[in-house]
Each structure stands twice: as C-alpha cells, then as structure tokens.
Design a protein around this motif. Structure first.
Motif, PDB file in Angstrom:
ATOM      1  N   ARG A 166      -0.659   8.981  -5.664  1.00 46.55           N
ATOM      2  CA  ARG A 166       0.386   8.147  -5.046  1.00 46.55           C
ATOM      3  C   ARG A 166      -0.062   6.696  -4.965  1.00 46.55           C
ATOM      4  NH1 ARG A 166       0.961  12.652  -1.200  1.00 46.55           N
ATOM      5  NH2 ARG A 166      -0.101  11.433   0.396  1.00 46.55           N
ATOM      6  N   MET A 167      -1.340   6.531  -4.582  1.00 43.61           N
ATOM      7  CA  MET A 167      -1.837   5.163  -4.448  1.00 43.61           C
ATOM      8  C   MET A 167      -1.778   4.427  -5.790  1.00 43.61           C
ATOM      9  SD  MET A 167      -5.648   3.941  -3.388  1.00 43.61           S
ATOM     10  CE  MET A 167      -6.413   4.547  -4.889  1.00 43.61           C
ATOM     11  N   PHE A 222       6.186   3.115  -2.688  1.00 44.97           N
ATOM     12  CA  PHE A 222       7.184   3.683  -1.771  1.00 44.97           C
ATOM     13  C   PHE A 222       7.831   2.607  -0.919  1.00 44.97           C
ATOM     14  CE2 PHE A 222       4.476   7.390  -2.505  1.00 44.97           C
ATOM     15  CZ  PHE A 222       5.400   8.415  -2.594  1.00 44.97           C
ATOM     16  N   PHE A 252      10.365   2.960   2.379  1.00 44.50           N
ATOM     17  CA  PHE A 252      11.104   3.900   3.224  1.00 44.50           C
ATOM     18  C   PHE A 252      12.195   3.167   3.972  1.00 44.50           C
ATOM     19  CE2 PHE A 252       6.700   5.314   2.861  1.00 44.50           C
ATOM     20  CZ  PHE A 252       6.898   6.527   2.223  1.00 44.50           C
ATOM     21  N   ASN A 264       7.879   1.009   7.606  1.00 43.51           N
ATOM     22  CA  ASN A 264       7.187   0.786   6.347  1.00 43.51           C
ATOM     23  C   ASN A 264       5.858   0.076   6.515  1.00 43.51           C
ATOM     24  OD1 ASN A 264       8.334   1.453   3.725  1.00 43.51           O
ATOM     25  ND2 ASN A 264      10.186   0.605   4.636  1.00 43.51           N
ATOM     26  N   ARG A 282       5.074  -5.117  -1.157  1.00 42.33           N
ATOM     27  CA  ARG A 282       3.864  -4.299  -1.100  1.00 42.33           C
ATOM     28  C   ARG A 282       3.903  -3.202  -2.167  1.00 42.33           C
ATOM     29  NH1 ARG A 282       3.037  -0.668   3.939  1.00 42.33           N
ATOM     30  NH2 ARG A 282       4.741   0.409   2.904  1.00 42.33           N
TER      31      ARG A 282
END
Ligand SMILES: Nc1ncnc2c1ncn2[C@@H]1O[C@H](COP(=O)(O)OP(=O)(O)OP(=O)(O)O)[C@@H](O)[C@H]1O
Ligand SMILES: [Mg+2]
Lengths: 475, 231
Positions: free
Chosen positions: B83-84, B89, B91, B95, B156
């Motif tokens: 995932r990193m 992501f 949300f 966040n 980010r």
C-alpha cells in the motif's frame, strides 16, 4: 520523524498528559525524598561513627578487646604504624592507649573506658572536638596545671557534674528567648533550687506549669537551667602495669555532646602522656592503632589488604565493629528497593491507563496510518515512544523537584525534636539533613525508562490489533 | 497498460446471521490514466470494492492483480508495504495526521519511503502548489477548511507517485465550490501526471466529470460506461 510525531502526540491532550506527569512527579518526589530523609540519619550516623568514635580501621592486639588487659598492647607498634602509613588509601594513623576503669565524684561513679590520645594528631583526624558544649571549657585547652579529661554529657549527668538551677542569668536568658512573663513569674517559685537530674526538674516544672506552657517552653527552660561548674574534677581509678590500683583527680577540660548516649557515657579522653605516667606504660606502647582512609567507600577494599599485611593482629573496619550499623545500611537498601518498586508500579499503572485511552481515542487515525502504509513496527515504536516520553518527562520533573528540595533541606535540616530522645538513645541525630547519592538518581532514571518501556508494550500491542478497514469504517 | 485487474471477485460478510454478499462476482480492469468513478446506491459495495483493490481487505473469492502483484499472495506485512509503495488513498475524512503541518503531512509517505530530503521538499512544494495551497505549508489540519484538508490529502496521496489513487467519496463532506475545486485539481493531476484515479461517489457533480462510470448494484457491476468527454 516518528520520534517527532510521538513527542507531538504526547502534547495533544495537554491536560491528560500533564495530569499523568504531575502524578509521576509527585510519586517520584515522595519516594526519593523519604529515602533521602531516611538515608540522612544513616549517613550522619556513619559519619559520627567514623569521625567521632571509631575511625575507618583499627588494629588491636588480638586479646585486647576481650581481655581489656593493660598488658595486651601491640608489640612492634612502630612497624605497624609505618606499614599502615604506606598502605594505599590511608591518610592518617595514630595510636591510642586504652584503659578500663572507674570515674567517680562524691555524687556517684560509673565504669568508663579511658583513652589516652595524641591530642594534636586526633584534632586533625576526628571531629569530636567540635562536639564541645559551649560554656563547658575547651578540648584540652592551654591550662595544664592538672591532669585534664574530656568527657561526655551523659557521663557528666551520671556523675552529677551537670545540674539544673534557675539562676538570675537563667531568667535573663528566658526573657531573651521571649518566654512570657506569666511563665517566668511561676518559675520564681523554684529559683535557686538545685535539681540533680533532668527528670527531677521536669517533675518540678509539671507541678507549677500548665501542660500547654510545658510543651511550648519546657525545652527552653531546661536549656536555661542547665549548669556546670567549670573546672570540676572527677577521679579516675584503674590498674597500673604491675596490677596495683592507681588513679588521680582529673580536671574536666570540656564536655562533649554527641547523638550517641552510650558513647557519651563510656568514653573519656585524656592526654596520652598522663595515662602513661600513671600506668607505667612505656613510650610507644599502644593498645590500638587507628587509621583514617581517604574515602569511606575504600573501607571494604583496604581492610583486607591491611589484614593480610599484619598477621597476628586484629584488624577491624568500622563495619565489623558496628555490625548493627552495617546491618541497618543493608536493611535500608532493601527498603529502597520496596520504595522503588512502589513508585514504579504507580508509574506503570498511570502510563498504561493513559496510553490505552489515547490509543482507543485514535482508532481512526491509527487505521488511516496503517492504510496509507505505516507498518506495524513503526506504529508500535510510535506508541512506545509516546509512553516513554511521558514517563521520562514525569520522572525527570520528579527528580528535579526532589533534587531541589533535598538540596535545600539538606542544608537547612529538618528538625524532629519530638522524637529526639528516642533517636539519640540509639546514636541517631534528631536533625535530618536529607541526602542521596548520585548513583541512586541514575539507577532510578534507568528504572523509570525501563518501566516506561514495559508499560508501553500493552497499549502498543492494542494499537496493532486495530484493523484499518474497521477503524476507517466505524462512524 | 493495465494497472488493476479484478477477476470474478467476491466478498461475503458472515458476521450477522444473514450472509451479505458485499461484492458479488466483479470482473473489471483499470488502465493507466483512467479517471473512473464507481457509483451505486448505499450498501451496493463501493467501499468494499475499493478496499479490496487497495489491499486493505481480502476477497473471499477471485483474484486481484495490481501492478503485477497478486494481492492474495502477499502476507499482511507485505500488504502494508504494498500500500505504501503502490496505492494512494484519499478518504472521506480523518485523512491527515493532526499534529503535523500540511507540508509534513504531504511529506509523510515519502518519508516512510525514505526519499532524500531535498527531493522530498521539492516534491512537497510542487504538490502543495498544484493543489493551490502553497501558502499553507505550516498550517495544521485543524487550521484548514474541509476542502483544503482534502486537497492536502490528495497532495499527500500523489506525492510519492503511486500506481493509482483510490478515493472513497472524497467530496462527500464538501460544499459545491470546494468539491468543484477538488475535482479540477484531480483532473489536472490526471492529465499532467498521467495519474490513475478510481473513486466512489454519490455525487452527480463527480459523475459528470468522470470519463468512465461503473455502476454497482447489490455487489454486481450493472454498467460500465466510457464517456469520451474531455474537460
Ligand atoms: N464489516 C462488515 N461486516 C458486515 N457487513 C458489512 C461489513 N462491511 C460492509 N458490510 C456490508 O456490505 C455491504 C456493502 O457495504 P459498502 O460499505 O461497501 O457499501 P457502499 O456502497 O460503500 O455504501 P455507501 O454508499 O453507504 O458508502 C453493505 O450491505 C454493508 O452492510
Ligand atoms: Mg461506502
């Protein structure tokens, strides 16, 4: 980065963090300070034992301590002294002539141990001279018309050399100490009456004063009534080398007061030469040779070295003579341990509780961190660091407060007059000067950090059990 | 080039007495540069599907291949690293890391990936610039509006150049103007950085902007329409 996030997280909920930190501070302070106070009396007692009574190491003829015989002196004392002087760690060496005998006045008599000392040498090695009660003369002053003797207050009482009289000067003193006229008025009744013991004076005082007045001024009145006629004499009797009774009148050069009643009652000091003349002991014949060390901590290592180099003689350290004191030191160390455990357990509970709250409150945030790729190790480390920071800040605050308070009270002292009599009967001062070693601080710091780490584990594991999906979903 | 391949994936929840098929036999793939939106009524499985693609959850059946990785073959710790490295992501809320500034939040994943400091700073500046927040480097999330916070979250997610961005209802908490701004920014980044976006929404404003609309109902794909409008 994780370190800085953890540090910032600690300060997110300032009230809560400060509460825990305050609790840790108070806990650490209470523990450290009480230990310092207990330690104070031990350190003072050891100091007195070493600097007023025993010195660090003593060498005796093997028989002397049990026989007390005048003839059991050390043979070849010159060699012993130079051997001691050459031993590393030894700073001062002196010999003592020791005779057991009786001290008496017309009013009573008491068994004593008469020590003949080299006054100049002992003045540099011991602090007993500083224990002289003001107004009772000097530590072997210039006037040597007569044999002179330095005795303890307890013995002086037993021989009725000290008595209590309320003289006109006493009343002046009382007024100066701001004792109210209503009280001094009542005391006029016993002006000039001579009380031979403190007990008798107390009895008389309770008869004429109210309990409250007695409580507030009793000690001051007793101090003011305390009286001693300078130049009083006592007779010392003992045996000479041929076994014949001998003795002489000794003028009291001064009276000393320590915290050790037993020592005060038993130990009298006279110049070595006077004792030699009366007993017929030759120059250089000593019963005991004593050595001072550069540091008390060297006692344990230097004693065996000396013992090995002087076979045939009895070599003892103060710890071996005052076994009770050595035992108390051990005992205190155990109490330290218990105290420490209690402080640290309190700390651990506080931290576990706070950190659990903080983890559960941040479920979503921790879920988000895991989702975006902060791995388990990093999350674990972050929570651990937060706990460690909390405990370290609290611990350091506690130790700073402790160090400051101990620093201040260590100088000014804490007076426990209430318990003075009980404590002094056993040689402990009623004035506490809290003190604690740097090593204790270092150990405690390390222990606090370890406790911080240990108590962090549970909350940190709790944080790892969070499932990011559920954490993010839960609304 | 295929970025994501989803083959006959199912996700069933058992935790109540009834069995819920949140995702039921979905087969889909996403290309590099897609700007795709998943729509459907509440409970249709949008979030579940996104979580499966992002490696936050495991399918009960089927296979998901992302950037050459078969997700079923990855251990939990490898999934986090996956995932990193590959997924960005965004949300609906929560966040940002509240104790960090906007810039530090943008830097966060690059930090986890151990980018050298200069590259990190440069990329952070660039990203904050693209989301129109170059003057808010030092602001804490609590000092930013909801829309600004979402823009920081997009910055980010994008900063470390992931394979694609997953955004679950990113505009749900935003007013119209903020939502439009956020969409403008995402479109721009999609164009400029060739970044793949996959997001879910209820929001018609978002649907209108998408070049591909996938509709879910009861965990099944009922339509997959590519509109070729370019904004
Ligand atoms: N952890 C869970 N346990 C049990 N059922 C779940 C769980 N997560 C989701 N579900 C169920 O799976 C189905 C799909 O949920 P999901 O959240 O993916 O829908 P959604 O399309 O995102 O809905 P919304 O538009 O409201 O966000 C729902 O019926 C939901 O109740
Ligand atoms: Mg959803």
């Amino acid at each position: 980065m994780i370190t800085s996030i953890a540090w910032k997280n600690v300060w997110r909920n300032k009230t809560r963090s400060l509460t825990v930190i305050a609790a840790v501070t108070v806990g650490v302070f209470a523990g450290v300070f009480s230990m310092a106070a207990i330690n104070s009396s031990i350190v003072q007692r050891i100091d007195a034992a070493v600097n007023e009574e025993l010195s660090h190491i003593q060498v005796n003829n093997k028989e002397f301590r049990s026989s007390g015989d005048l003839l059991d002196y050390i043979s070849g004392p010159g060699a012993v002294i130079s051997r001691l002087e050459q031993t590393e760690g030894v700073t001062d060496v002196t010999g003592r002539v020791i005779v057991r005998g009786m001290a008496s006045t017309s009013a009573g008599s008491s068994a004593v141990e008469i020590t003949g000392i080299n006054i100049e040498k002992e003045l540099g090695m011991f602090t007993l001279s500083r224990r002289l009660i003001p107004g009772t003369g000097s530590y072997f002053g210039a006037d040597t018309r007569l044999n002179s003797v330095f005795i303890g207050e307890k013995l002086a009482r037993e021989l009725n050399i000290i008595r209590y009289i309320l003289t006109p000067e006493s009343f002046q003193k009382l007024t100066a100490e701001s004792v109210p006229a209503s009280v001094t008025e009542k005391l006029k009744e016993i002006e000039g009456v001579r009380f031979t013991t403190e007990k008798k004076l107390t009895k008389a005082l309770t008869g004429i004063l109210q309990a409250k007045e007695m409580k507030s001024y009793g000690l001051t009145i007793k101090e003011a009534a305390w009286s001693y006629r300078e130049g009083s004499k006592i007779i010392l009797n003992f045996l000479d080398v041929s076994g014949n009774q001998t003795g002489a009148a000794f003028r009291i050069s001064g009276i000393y007061r320590t915290n050790n009643d037993l020592y005060e009652a038993l130990s009298v000091f006279v110049p070595e030469a006077e004792l030699r003349e009366l007993t017929g002991l030759n120059e250089g014949q000593y019963h005991r040779i004593i050595a001072k060390l550069a540091d008390n901590d060297l006692t344990g290592s230097v004693t065996p070295v000396i013992r090995e180099s002087l076979p045939g003689l009895e070599v003892l350290s103060w710890k071996e003579i005052q076994t009770d004191l050595a035992m108390i030191t051990d005992y205190i160390n155990q109490i330290y341990g218990v105290f420490m455990a209690i402080i640290l357990a309190g700390l651990a509970f506080g931290i576990v509780n706070t950190m659990l709250m903080s983890v559960l409150e941040r479920t979503r945030e921790l879920g988000m961190l895991s989702a975006i790729g902060m791995n388990r190790r990093r999350i674990f480390v972050m929570i651990m660091l937060e706990s460690i920071f909390l405990s370290i800040v609290g611990g350091l605050a506690g130790m700073t407060v402790s160090a400051v308070v101990i620093g201040i009270t260590g100088k000014t002292g804490i007076n426990l007059v209430k318990y003075a009599e009980g404590m002094e009967a056993f040689g402990y001062s009623a004035n506490l000067y809290p003190t604690i070693g740097a090593d204790f601080f270092i150990i405690l710091t390390v222990m606090i950090v370890i406790t911080g780490i240990l108590s962090a584990i549970y909350p940190a594991r709790k944080a790892l059990q969070l499932n990011p999906v559920e954490a993010l979903r839960g609304e | 080039m295929k970025v994501v391949e989803i083959n006959d994936v199912c996700k069933t929840y058992h935790d109540t007495e009834v069995e819920v098929k949140a995702v039921d036999g979905v087969t889909l793939s996403f290309e590099k540069g897609d700007f795709a939106v998943i729509v459907g009524p509440s409970g249709s499985g949008k979030t579940t599907l996104l979580n499966l693609i992002g490696g936050l959850d495991h399918p009960t059946a089927g296979e998901i291949i992302v950037a050459g990785h078969r997700l079923s073959e990855l251990k939990p710790s490898q999934l986090i690293d996956f995932r990193m490295e590959h997924v960005g992501f965004v949300f609906q809320s929560y966040n940002l890391i509240p104790v960090l500034t906007a810039a530090e939040n943008v830097e966060f994943i690059m930090n986890l990936q151990r980018w050298p400091k200069e590259k990190r700073k440069a990329r952070t500046d660039e990203m904050l610039q693209s989301v129109g927040l170059s003057d808010r480097h030092k602001s804490r999330p609590s000092q930013l509006s909801g829309g600004q916070q979402q823009r920081v979250a997009v910055a980010r997610a994008l900063a470390p150049r992931p394979e694609f961005i997953l955004a679950d209802e990113p505009t749900a908490n935003l007013d119209t103007k903020s939502a439009e701004t956020l969409l403008d920014i995402m479109e721009k980044l999609n164009r400029e950085e060739q970044m793949t976006f996959i997001f879910s929404t209820h929001d018609v404003r978002v649907m209108k902007r998408a070049r591909r609309v996938i509709t879910l109902e009861d965990g099944k794909v009922v339509s997959d329409i590519r509109t070729n409008h370019n904004s």
